[in-house]
Design a protein around this motif. Structure first.
Motif, PDB file in Angstrom:
ATOM      1  N   VAL A  50       0.857  -1.185   0.000  1.00 37.99           N
ATOM      2  CA  VAL A  50       0.000   0.000   0.000  1.00 37.99           C
ATOM      3  C   VAL A  50       0.894   1.236   0.000  1.00 37.99           C
ATOM      4  O   VAL A  50       2.052   1.178   0.425  1.00 37.99           O
ATOM      5  CB  VAL A  50      -0.941   0.017   1.228  1.00 37.99           C
ATOM      6  N   PRO A  51       0.402   2.386  -0.462  1.00 36.32           N
ATOM      7  CA  PRO A  51       1.205   3.618  -0.420  1.00 36.32           C
ATOM      8  C   PRO A  51       1.529   4.012   1.019  1.00 36.32           C
ATOM      9  O   PRO A  51       0.757   3.741   1.946  1.00 36.32           O
ATOM     10  CB  PRO A  51       0.297   4.655  -1.083  1.00 36.32           C
ATOM     11  N   GLY A  53       1.355   6.796   2.305  1.00 38.54           N
ATOM     12  CA  GLY A  53       0.328   7.693   2.804  1.00 38.54           C
ATOM     13  C   GLY A  53      -0.967   7.013   3.187  1.00 38.54           C
ATOM     14  O   GLY A  53      -1.851   7.646   3.789  1.00 38.54           O
ATOM     15  N   GLY A  54      -1.104   5.726   2.870  1.00 39.72           N
ATOM     16  CA  GLY A  54      -2.328   4.999   3.178  1.00 39.72           C
ATOM     17  C   GLY A  54      -2.200   4.014   4.310  1.00 39.72           C
ATOM     18  O   GLY A  54      -3.070   3.150   4.486  1.00 39.72           O
ATOM     19  N   LEU A  55      -1.142   4.116   5.134  1.00 42.92           N
ATOM     20  CA  LEU A  55      -0.933   3.177   6.238  1.00 42.92           C
ATOM     21  C   LEU A  55      -1.842   3.518   7.408  1.00 42.92           C
ATOM     22  O   LEU A  55      -1.843   4.654   7.911  1.00 42.92           O
ATOM     23  CB  LEU A  55       0.527   3.223   6.702  1.00 42.92           C
ATOM     24  N   ASP A  56      -2.609   2.560   7.848  1.00 40.05           N
ATOM     25  CA  ASP A  56      -3.525   2.751   8.971  1.00 40.05           C
ATOM     26  C   ASP A  56      -2.725   2.926  10.260  1.00 40.05           C
ATOM     27  O   ASP A  56      -1.927   2.068  10.640  1.00 40.05           O
ATOM     28  CB  ASP A  56      -4.461   1.545   9.081  1.00 40.05           C
ATOM     29  N   GLY A 283       3.706   5.694  -4.194  1.00 34.59           N
ATOM     30  CA  GLY A 283       3.707   6.033  -2.776  1.00 34.59           C
ATOM     31  C   GLY A 283       4.851   5.409  -2.017  1.00 34.59           C
ATOM     32  O   GLY A 283       4.725   5.121  -0.822  1.00 34.59           O
ATOM     33  N   ASP A 299       0.183  -3.708   4.233  1.00 35.81           N
ATOM     34  CA  ASP A 299      -0.966  -3.992   5.087  1.00 35.81           C
ATOM     35  C   ASP A 299      -0.987  -5.496   5.310  1.00 35.81           C
ATOM     36  O   ASP A 299      -0.889  -6.275   4.347  1.00 35.81           O
ATOM     37  CB  ASP A 299      -2.261  -3.531   4.427  1.00 35.81           C
ATOM     38  N   SER A 311      -0.823  -2.273   9.765  1.00 32.53           N
ATOM     39  CA  SER A 311      -0.083  -1.694   8.654  1.00 32.53           C
ATOM     40  C   SER A 311       1.254  -1.191   9.175  1.00 32.53           C
ATOM     41  O   SER A 311       1.396  -0.914  10.371  1.00 32.53           O
ATOM     42  CB  SER A 311      -0.855  -0.515   8.041  1.00 32.53           C
TER      43      SER A 311
END
Length: 457
Positions: A50-51, A53-56, A283, A299, A311
């Protein structure tokens, strides 16, 4: 012989007996393989890129760009500015993992039928190329075993937090990868279990050291954390200087001199300020040359961990690594050639590494500063190779990081004694140094574990 020396000799004898049983123990190797296959089925994981910037639960700091977890714990990805006057590269900046807490890497040992067995764990890590690998009994950060992750308790941690001194077989702080971690070290421990029975949980198995040695010869089975702890086992209980090319005092002086003359300065800087590193369209953070490594996001969903969904950012190397240890007999005593290496993440600036440690893809045939011994290892005759296996690096922070580990037997003085950056050490001297902290780097320790798994001669 002092009481301490007598204890070390006794432990070394028990290690030798366990190393001598390569097929049979509490379980046989075929039984182990069936158990391991079942564990792999139970512990299947889904790892998706995942990018960043998209890490939970993770975010880049607005002021610095540093990537941090919302809890303020675990680790962060920061920038590092490095100045190394006189080095092959005198100035650079890079991302680096900052994980200041000290974790525990521990193997529990117990005697069955007069032979020490090691309690090994089948553990899945998100960065492992094949998912499940064999790990120590305990492989846990402080955040893990103090419950910051709010997951299940770490099994067997109680044996390692305050063990009785008489049950401690090995205990030292050892560094992690000095090019990817900032001053990171873990407590490497081997502890003998008490006399009462130890319950064996589903993903754990008692193996002799000989059985673990047999598994070291297979690609991507024994993980990095297990290898570093295995290297700390006491194999020699006598005088480490007997038959050695140099005295241990002389070796320590060489290491001290290397540290004294090294002028490396590594200072944390905002990740947003590192030069020649850029965010890609996917990303990810990468170097403009396409070399070295990338910082990527993953993730993870798994059934076999304390936490089942999370993540995180990870480091993904650009190419497979190569480490090699040159070995030979000097006056009838086996020796290995170690290299005093400077890496920006080392606490002491310099540690002894393998004879060769590099990523060959970073060095074209005519590249300047091509690593010494790279061509010799690449062109080595098959009959000289004592060990040659591809092993995974730490799968909790590094994504599909794999290194070819080679032990190469030579019959000449491949490095002169007047070269201050290389030194021949006898195997008992290496064993003695590994009782202490920060003398051998993680790559050297991994190769020492591999070397010990090979029959002598």
């Amino acid at each position: 012989m002092t009481a301490l020396d007598d204890g070390r000799a006794g432990a070394a004898d028990r290690v030798a007996r366990s190393a001598g049983l390569g097929a049979e123990g509490v379980v046989s190797l075929p039984e182990f393989r069936a158990w391991f296959a079942a564990a792999a089925t139970r512990a299947r994981a889904r790892v998706a890129r995942v990018p960043l910037g998209g890490l939970d639960g993770w975010a880049a700091d607005a002021a610095t760009g540093d990537i941090r977890h919302e809890s303020g714990r675990f680790f962060s990805v920061r920038g590092l500015d490095v100045r190394n006057p006189g080095g092959a590269t005198e100035h650079w900046s890079q991302p680096i993992i900052d994980q200041p807490e000290i974790g525990v890497l521990g193997i529990l040992v117990k005697e069955f039928d007069g032979v020490w067995h090691l309690l090994m764990q089948a553990k899945t890590e998100p960065g492992n190329v094949n998912g499940l690998q064999l790990s120590p009994t305990v492989q846990a950060t402080r955040s893990n075993y103090t419950g910051v992750h709010r997951g299940r308790a770490v099994p067997y941690i109680e044996y390692f937090l305050d063990p009785p001194p008489e049950r401690v077989v090995a205990d030292s702080l050892q560094s992690e990868q000095g090019s990817w971690f900032l001053r990171k070290h873990n407590r490497n421990m081997v502890v003998e279990a008490p006399d009462e029975p130890v319950p064996v949980l589903e993903d754990f198995c008692w193996l002799t050291l000989g059985q673990v040695h047999a598994l070291l010869a297979e690609d991507d089975v024994v993980n990095m954390d297990a290898r570093t702890v295995l290297s700390c086992l006491p194999f020699h209980g006598g005088d480490p200087d007997a038959g050695a090319r140099h005295s241990t005092t002389g070796v320590l002086s060489r290491i001290t001199a290397a540290r004294a003359r090294t002028d490396i300065a590594a200072a944390p800087v905002p990740l947003a300020s590192v030069q020649r590193w850029h965010r890609s369209g996917a990303g990810e953070l990468h170097h403009e040359s396409g070399r070295f490594f990338r910082v990527v996001g993953v993730d993870v969903a798994t059934q076999g961990r304390e936490v089942r969904r999370w993540s995180q950012p990870m480091i993904e190397p650009c190419g497979r690594g190569l480490t090699a240890l040159l070995v030979k007999d000097i006056g009838g005593t086996p020796h290995a050639l170690l290299h005093a290496r400077t890496e920006p993440g080392f606490r002491e600036g310099v540690e002894l590494g393998p004879t060769l440690q590099c990523t060959p893809a970073n060095y074209p045939d005519r590249a300047a500063h091509r690593p010494r011994f790279l061509d010799a290892v690449a062109g080595a005759a098959a009959g000289r190779v004592r060990f040659d296996t591809v092993q995974s690096e730490e799968g909790g922070r590094f994504y599909h990081a794999r290194t070819r580990n080679v032990v190469l037997e030579v019959d000449d003085a491949s490095a002169p004694d007047d070269d201050p950056d290389y030194v021949w050490l006898s195997l008992p001297q290496i064993d003695a140094l590994l009782r202490h902290s920060h003398y051998l780097n993680i790559q050297a320790r991994s190769l020492v574990a591999c070397l010990r798994s090979r029959p002598a001669g």
